[in-house]
Write an enzyme that holds these catalytic residues in place. Structure first.
Site, PDB file in Angstrom:
ATOM      1  N   CYS A   1       1.022  -1.243  -0.152  1.00 28.90           N
ATOM      2  CA  CYS A   1      -0.171   0.257  -0.192  1.00 28.90           C
ATOM      3  C   CYS A   1       0.836   0.924  -0.036  1.00 28.90           C
ATOM      4  O   CYS A   1       1.972   1.228   0.844  1.00 28.90           O
ATOM      5  CB  CYS A   1      -0.826   0.246   0.973  1.00 28.90           C
ATOM      6  SG  CYS A   1      -2.422   0.931   1.659  1.00 28.90           S
TER       7      CYS A   1
ATOM      8  N   ASP B   1      -5.824  -3.280  11.462  1.00 29.65           N
ATOM      9  CA  ASP B   1      -4.680  -2.245  11.747  1.00 29.65           C
ATOM     10  C   ASP B   1      -4.249  -1.712  12.974  1.00 29.65           C
ATOM     11  O   ASP B   1      -5.745  -1.591  13.812  1.00 29.65           O
ATOM     12  CB  ASP B   1      -4.936  -1.304  10.574  1.00 29.65           C
ATOM     13  CG  ASP B   1      -3.455  -0.468  10.591  1.00 29.65           C
ATOM     14  OD1 ASP B   1      -2.478  -0.949  11.301  1.00 29.65           O
ATOM     15  OD2 ASP B   1      -3.371   0.449   9.639  1.00 29.65           O
TER      16      ASP B   1
END
Length: 223
Positions: free
Chosen positions: A8, A130
């Site tokens: 990412c 996360d």
């Protein structure tokens, strides 16, 4: 099925090529002005022309409809990632509006955060776990910190789950053990700062090393 690997925060053709050629399954692009990884939709549109068979993920944080319209129409991602405080209703709305699979991210510190994530089962297409950002941080993700992974050793979800937060080539083996376990629902890993030489600067050698470690771990631990 082999685990998913999402790189990412891509912003250059070189880093995209390193991720794709290394075997990443998902390529993420950040649309959040506060992030050092922020890109414009026009740049992302150019980069994804070389994405090949990889999924291309537009990552936003509580974006409004106007900005999302611009991103989707310009970049034409294959997936959306919602990394803010989007509600179930908002996820349902955007999934229907754009006809794209949704990754919904959650900040995790304790069991209560996992309970919240599970309320999105069957609503989002993938749940992303996360770490909660450090106090005072401007970014909801990409802070290079992890949460206590023992919390998810037996995590069960009817929706596939990605593990994110503080993953790099040094601990990817440990992360892949979780991914390869049959007792949980983790289907892959997401990395951003773990393959950077500085905030927002992807390191080609680190991407290569990370992907090499992923493949070695898959051979041993993917059950």
């Amino acid at each position: 099925m082999k685990p998913l690997v999402k790189i990412c925060g891509l912003s250059t053709a070189e880093s995209l090529a390193a991720a794709k050629n290394g075997g990443a399954t998902h390529l993420g692009f950040i649309f959040f002005p506060k992030s050092p990884r922020h890109v414009l939709p026009e740049l992302a549109a150019e980069l994804v022309q070389e994405a090949g068979e990889c999924e291309t993920v537009a990552v936003t944080v509580d974006a409004d409809d106007e900005y999302l319209d611009r991103i989707v129409s310009t970049m034409k991602p294959t997936m959306l990632q919602l990394h803010g405080n989007e509600t179930i209703e908002r996820v349902v709305e955007l999934r229907a509006k754009y006809g794209l699979p949704i990754i919904k991210a959650f900040a995790v510190r304790d069991e209560g955060d996992l309970t919240k994530a599970k309320t999105f089962e069957g609503i989002a297409d993938i749940l992303l776990l996360d770490a909660k950002p450090p106090k005072g941080a401007d970014l909801p993700g990409g802070n290079g910190v992890s949460f206590d992974w023992s919390l998810i050793e037996n995590f069960q979800s009817s929706t596939p789950v990605l593990l994110s937060g503080g993953i790099d080539s040094e601990n990817v083996i440990e992360a892949m053990v979780l991914v390869g376990g049959q007792q949980n629902s983790i289907c892959g890993l997401d990395v951003s700062s773990g393959v950077e030489s500085a905030a927002g600067v992807k390191d080609i050698s680190k991407i290569g090393s990370f992907m090499d470690q992923c493949h070695k771990a898959m051979e041993v631990y993917w059950l």
